[in-house]
Design a protein around this motif. Sequence first.
Motif, short mmCIF file in Angstrom:
data_model
loop_
_atom_site.label_atom_id
_atom_site.label_comp_id
_atom_site.label_asym_id
_atom_site.label_seq_id
_atom_site.Cartn_x
_atom_site.Cartn_y
_atom_site.Cartn_z
N ALA A 1 0.82 -1.21 0.00
CA ALA A 1 0.00 0.00 0.00
C ALA A 1 0.86 1.26 0.00
CB ALA A 1 -0.94 0.00 1.20
N ASP A 2 0.29 2.33 -0.54
CA ASP A 2 0.96 3.63 -0.57
C ASP A 2 0.47 4.55 0.53
OD1 ASP A 2 2.53 3.41 -3.19
OD2 ASP A 2 0.50 2.86 -3.82
N LEU A 3 -0.67 4.24 1.14
CA LEU A 3 -1.22 5.07 2.21
C LEU A 3 -2.27 4.27 2.97
CD1 LEU A 3 -1.43 7.95 3.52
CD2 LEU A 3 -3.29 8.41 1.89
N SER A 4 -2.30 4.47 4.29
CA SER A 4 -3.31 3.85 5.15
C SER A 4 -4.11 4.96 5.83
CB SER A 4 -2.63 2.96 6.19
OG SER A 4 -3.59 2.40 7.07
N ILE A 5 -5.41 4.78 5.90
CA ILE A 5 -6.30 5.83 6.42
C ILE A 5 -7.17 5.30 7.54
CG2 ILE A 5 -8.03 7.56 5.84
CD1 ILE A 5 -7.26 7.43 3.00
N CYS B 1 4.31 1.99 5.86
CA CYS B 1 3.25 2.59 5.04
C CYS B 1 2.81 3.88 5.71
CB CYS B 1 2.07 1.62 4.93
SG CYS B 1 0.66 2.28 4.00
N PRO B 2 2.82 4.99 5.00
CA PRO B 2 2.39 6.26 5.60
C PRO B 2 0.93 6.20 6.05
CG PRO B 2 2.69 6.50 3.23
CD PRO B 2 3.23 5.16 3.59
N ALA C 1 4.59 14.21 14.80
CA ALA C 1 6.01 14.56 14.68
C ALA C 1 6.79 13.51 13.88
CB ALA C 1 6.61 14.70 16.07
N ILE C 2 6.12 12.81 12.97
CA ILE C 2 6.83 11.80 12.19
C ILE C 2 6.70 12.09 10.70
CG2 ILE C 2 6.53 9.97 13.90
CD1 ILE C 2 4.27 8.84 12.16
N ASP C 3 7.70 11.68 9.96
CA ASP C 3 7.64 11.75 8.51
C ASP C 3 6.80 10.56 8.04
OD1 ASP C 3 8.13 12.25 5.82
OD2 ASP C 3 9.94 11.01 5.82
N GLY C 4 5.72 10.85 7.33
CA GLY C 4 4.86 9.77 6.88
C GLY C 4 3.59 9.64 7.68
N GLY C 5 3.27 10.64 8.50
CA GLY C 5 2.03 10.62 9.26
C GLY C 5 1.40 11.99 9.29
N PRO D 1 7.27 10.69 -1.31
CA PRO D 1 7.97 9.40 -1.35
C PRO D 1 7.63 8.57 -0.12
CG PRO D 1 9.49 11.17 -0.78
CD PRO D 1 8.20 11.83 -1.19
N ARG D 2 7.69 7.26 -0.27
CA ARG D 2 7.41 6.37 0.85
C ARG D 2 8.46 6.58 1.95
NH1 ARG D 2 4.24 1.73 0.85
NH2 ARG D 2 4.57 0.30 2.60
N PRO D 3 8.02 6.75 3.20
CA PRO D 3 8.98 7.02 4.28
C PRO D 3 9.70 5.76 4.72
CG PRO D 3 6.78 6.85 5.18
CD PRO D 3 6.64 6.74 3.68
N ILE D 4 10.75 5.95 5.47
CA ILE D 4 11.42 4.84 6.15
C ILE D 4 11.51 5.19 7.63
CG2 ILE D 4 12.76 4.08 4.14
CD1 ILE D 4 15.14 5.63 5.27
#
Length: 380
Positions: free
Chosen positions: A279-283, A303-304, A320-324, A346-349
């Motif tokens: 997945a590219d995004l979770s909601i 997954c962001p 405070a996170i990259d991808g959220g 871009p997808r985070p790590i």
Amino acid sequence: MPAERADRPVRVTFVLHKFSRGGSDRVAAYLARGFTDLGMDVDMVVFSKGGEVEDLLVQLAGEDIPVTYLGPASRWRWLDLVRGLLPLARHFRSRKPDALVSTANNTALATVIPAILAGLHDTRIALKTTNPVASSRHRGIARTLRLWTYRMIFRRADAVWTLSADESAEMRAEFPTFTGLFRDVANPYVTERMLAPSGSAEEVPGKTVVSVARLTEQKRLDRMIAGFAHVRTPGAQLTILGEGEDRDVLTRQIAKLGLAHRVSLAGYVADVAAVLHRADLSILTSEYEGFPAALLESMAADCPVISTDCFPAARTLLGAIDGGAIIEDVEPAALGALIDLMLARPRPIGLSVIAERYSIANGVASHLAALNNLLEAGKR
């Protein structure tokens, strides 16, 4: 190791309504397994036989753990709980556990009353929260009655295990008389499979958006579907993993918005790891939550995630996170724009490092520390 008893293993009884698809029941199975592996004498008491994933969760806990069912499931939870009070009191009186763990909000009162009836003066009672109590969605007289009921319950409890430090702070502010009861624990949510890199994942054309949620009013999937109608990212698809009573309502909404080719209700999936790794995004668009496993499962796959501000630790976890991100505006156009924005990044790590705090091993260890504290306090 757990606080020791001189002549026998520590006896712990977990109390559940039924083995449902809810995260709290899966957590109870993981904890029962973990405590048993640590040498404790564990059993599970379930008010209602016939839960949606009963066989799966019994297998997850392990067939060596005794499970006592107090009756068949009915259409009404309150009826299941009321008719199980006396049988549960008899079970408590016979077993004489060192610790009782009510595994969800809905079993708190139904655990305390039988404990009183059974005369368990030496048994320590821990109540787990699964949805916010202090910041309840209830209003007016319903809220007043709810808070009064919890005050009565807390008078007999020895500990209340919350799902985050933010929730513990809320509880202490709302219930200052019971400040010493509240302790946050890390729930065991994340499996090794969820954390494992998925190098063999197949390529999926377009962007894939996923939501892991029961099809119920609480999850407000209608918001998500309405917002997805405004998503402009080419080829974006929304897959909702879950089952529930709102399937027909949501199916009609999808058809009305002309989204049948872009939105699918995939049903309940026991192992979501493979889907989340692709997945590219979770909601999450819920009205309220305790500490949603779905977000941590997504983060385990790097997954962001985006979520409504629906649980006490939402801003602490995602702010405070990259991808959220927090969904500040649930209006369809605004939500659609946020989804497009997140899909363009871009997808985070590194999200998996945060999720690992809630691994099965870490969650069991967190609850073990809380249990030790509870039993040691009982000796003083």
